[in-house]
Scaffold this active site. Structure first.
Site, mmCIF file in Angstrom:
data_model
loop_
_atom_site.group_PDB
_atom_site.id
_atom_site.type_symbol
_atom_site.label_atom_id
_atom_site.label_comp_id
_atom_site.label_asym_id
_atom_site.label_seq_id
_atom_site.Cartn_x
_atom_site.Cartn_y
_atom_site.Cartn_z
ATOM 1 N N SER A 52 32.363 37.542 41.879
ATOM 2 C CA SER A 52 32.996 38.524 40.794
ATOM 3 C C SER A 52 32.047 39.476 39.559
ATOM 4 C CB SER A 52 33.449 37.456 39.509
ATOM 5 O OG SER A 52 34.236 36.627 40.276
ATOM 6 N N GLY A 239 37.351 36.397 41.868
ATOM 7 C CA GLY A 239 36.764 36.956 42.251
ATOM 8 C C GLY A 239 36.746 38.650 41.536
ATOM 9 N N GLY A 241 37.409 42.717 40.528
ATOM 10 C CA GLY A 241 38.719 43.744 40.938
ATOM 11 C C GLY A 241 39.801 43.569 40.192
ATOM 12 N N CYS A 267 40.642 31.658 37.444
ATOM 13 C CA CYS A 267 39.385 33.302 36.924
ATOM 14 C C CYS A 267 40.918 34.459 37.662
ATOM 15 C CB CYS A 267 38.324 33.034 37.881
ATOM 16 S SG CYS A 267 37.397 34.740 37.250
ATOM 17 N N PHE A 268 40.584 35.083 38.681
ATOM 18 C CA PHE A 268 41.545 35.412 39.851
ATOM 19 C C PHE A 268 42.447 34.843 40.298
ATOM 20 C CE2 PHE A 268 41.433 39.624 42.683
ATOM 21 C CZ PHE A 268 41.783 40.222 42.452
ATOM 22 N N GLN A 271 44.989 35.351 37.056
ATOM 23 C CA GLN A 271 46.117 36.852 37.220
ATOM 24 C C GLN A 271 46.793 36.820 37.889
ATOM 25 O OE1 GLN A 271 42.094 39.050 36.887
ATOM 26 N NE2 GLN A 271 41.119 37.788 35.494
ATOM 27 N N ASN A 309 34.023 34.677 33.753
ATOM 28 C CA ASN A 309 33.368 35.835 34.552
ATOM 29 C C ASN A 309 34.695 36.233 34.951
ATOM 30 O OD1 ASN A 309 31.866 38.044 35.530
ATOM 31 N ND2 ASN A 309 31.684 37.357 37.503
ATOM 32 N N GLY A 311 37.471 40.194 33.109
ATOM 33 C CA GLY A 311 37.458 41.177 32.317
ATOM 34 C C GLY A 311 38.737 41.717 32.559
ATOM 35 N N PHE A 312 39.876 40.673 32.849
ATOM 36 C CA PHE A 312 41.531 41.548 32.840
ATOM 37 C C PHE A 312 42.285 39.737 32.681
ATOM 38 C CE2 PHE A 312 39.988 43.711 35.837
ATOM 39 C CZ PHE A 312 40.017 45.573 35.296
ATOM 40 N N HIS A 360 36.230 29.084 34.958
ATOM 41 C CA HIS A 360 35.542 28.482 36.520
ATOM 42 C C HIS A 360 34.876 26.819 36.208
ATOM 43 C CE1 HIS A 360 34.006 32.154 38.188
ATOM 44 N NE2 HIS A 360 35.075 32.722 37.403
ATOM 45 N N GLU A 362 34.249 24.581 38.167
ATOM 46 C CA GLU A 362 33.229 23.849 39.290
ATOM 47 C C GLU A 362 31.359 23.810 38.450
ATOM 48 O OE1 GLU A 362 32.359 28.087 39.205
ATOM 49 O OE2 GLU A 362 34.219 27.021 39.399
#
Length: 397
Positions: A52, A239, A241, A267-268, A271, A309, A311-312, A360, A362
């Site tokens: 990420s 991930g 982006g 996380c990703f 989103q 971790n 940023g979106f 996260h 894990e």
């Protein structure tokens, strides 16, 4: 193991013209990326190898880094993904019985340009006030250019907004993680399709420890690929982006939800679930990064300390249940919120078996407050399998 070198002049240059001076750490040369800060006091090897962090320059807020060295067991992927690395006090020599190499050696092995002897407290305050921004580390001959030239080079790089990086970090070939290889006795209880958008190695291991066979698929896997496996559930990983670029994965998740296949995203993956339901996403000012982020579980009222971790974030109503913007998916509620800034940290679908969290669970280097989420996904898969078996029995009658 050799001591840290750090003999070359190095500069960290931000897009707004702020310059921090230090000494080289790791490889010599140029690194460009988005400067972000991580607040973890431990786990720097797991941080650096988290996919990420692709295209990002990590600023460690904890001052002393590298004291436990690097080993072959703690990496979260097969390489360092960070574009660059910024620390205050780099350990001159590691002191830990598990250390096999110095962090400086590891950075050089992966050609990661870093900088040490930076006032990371001042830098973090600057990023907190101004937000994550384009940046560059320049050492050796690269640091001899004028500040004006370096600022121009920093600003010429693309913004993280609009970046589709899944193909960069994802596995090229599908592979399977078996429960028997992680201490589980007996036949697998369930199997899942895990879409790798930057998956960390500990995630499939956490599933395997619980008796779940994990089929890890590339970023561009289709619903047909998932269906061919006969998977009991679908998981989408963390991930890098911008989630606004993840149209392929959003469409996959919509097909999964339509088929009533249990879904879990982190996380990703959180989103992407949000966008699949019809919500928007947006870029945070400086994001959440570190292993000490407090989150409120609204269902239990408990506070979990989490590893994050991102940023979106997902833009969804924080209070009460509401119909999803795509109404065929039924009611949705925000299940978790950040106690630092009230950012959405989780979604729960109330009419279909799908949920996700922004952090996260894990957490290879800790904390483990949220590990129960793996069990929650297993419970959803068990319920879905029992429902299918009951419907099949009734149909035979």
């Amino acid at each position: 193991m050799t001591a840290v070198q750090g003999t070359e002049q190095a500069l960290l240059v931000l897009e707004d013209g702020r310059v921090f001076r230090g000494r080289s750490y790791g490889a010599i040369g140029t690194a460009l990326g988005e400067a972000v800060f991580s607040t973890g006091m431990s786990g720097y090897q797991e941080t650096l190898t988290d996919p990420s962090y692709a295209r990002q320059i990590i600023v460690q807020t904890f001052p002393h880094i590298g004291n436990t060295g690097v080993n072959d067991d703690d990496a979260e992927s097969n390489r360092i993904w960070a574009a660059g690395y910024v620390v205050r006090d780099a350990a001159r020599r590691p002191s830990n019985w598990r250390a096999q190499r110095t962090l400086d050696e590891e950075l050089r092995a992966y050609d990661v340009v870093g900088i040490q002897q930076v006032d990371t407290r001042a830098l973090t305050r600057h990023l907190r006030d101004r937000g994550a921004m384009k940046s560059g580390i320049f050492s050796g001959d690269a640091a001899k250019a004028s500040v004006e030239e370096l600022v121009a080079a920093v600003n010429a790089q693309p913004s993280m907004e609009g970046q589709n990086l899944s193909a960069l970090v994802s596995t090229r070939e599908a592979y399977t993680v078996e429960p028997k290889d992680h201490g589980f006795a007996g036949e697998p209880l369930f199997s899942i399709a895990a879409i790798d958008l930057g998956i960390k190695s500990m995630t499939p291991q956490r599933f395997a420890e619980r008796g779940v066979r994990v089929h890890v698929l590339p970023h561009n896997a289709t619903f047909e690929d998932v269906a061919a496996l006969g998977a009991d559930g679908v998981f989408i990983s963390n991930g890098p982006g911008d989630p606004a670029t993840a149209a392929t994965q959003v469409e996959l998740v919509r097909q999964v939800l339509d088929a009533k296949i249990p879904y879990f995203g982190i996380c990703f993956g959180n989103q992407i679930l949000g966008r699949a339901l019809g919500y928007g996403t947006y870029k945070l000012r400086f994001g959440h990064r570190g292993i000490n982020q407090p989150v409120l579980d609204k269902a239990t009222g408990k506070v979990e300390i989490t590893s994050q971790n991102h940023g979106f974030a997902v833009d969804a109503p924080r209070e009460g249940a509401a119909n999803a913007p795509l109404e065929r998916f039924g009611r949705v509620e925000v299940s978790h919120i950040s106690l630092n800034d009230s950012v959405v940290e989780g979604l729960a679908c109330l009419d279909i078996p799908a949920f996700s969290v922004q952090y996260h669970p894990e957490a290879a280097s800790g904390p483990h407050d949220a590990s129960h989420l793996f069990d929650r996904f297993i419970t959803n898969m068990r319920a879905a399998k029992n429902t299918a078996a009951t419907a099949s029995t009734q149909g035979e009658k």
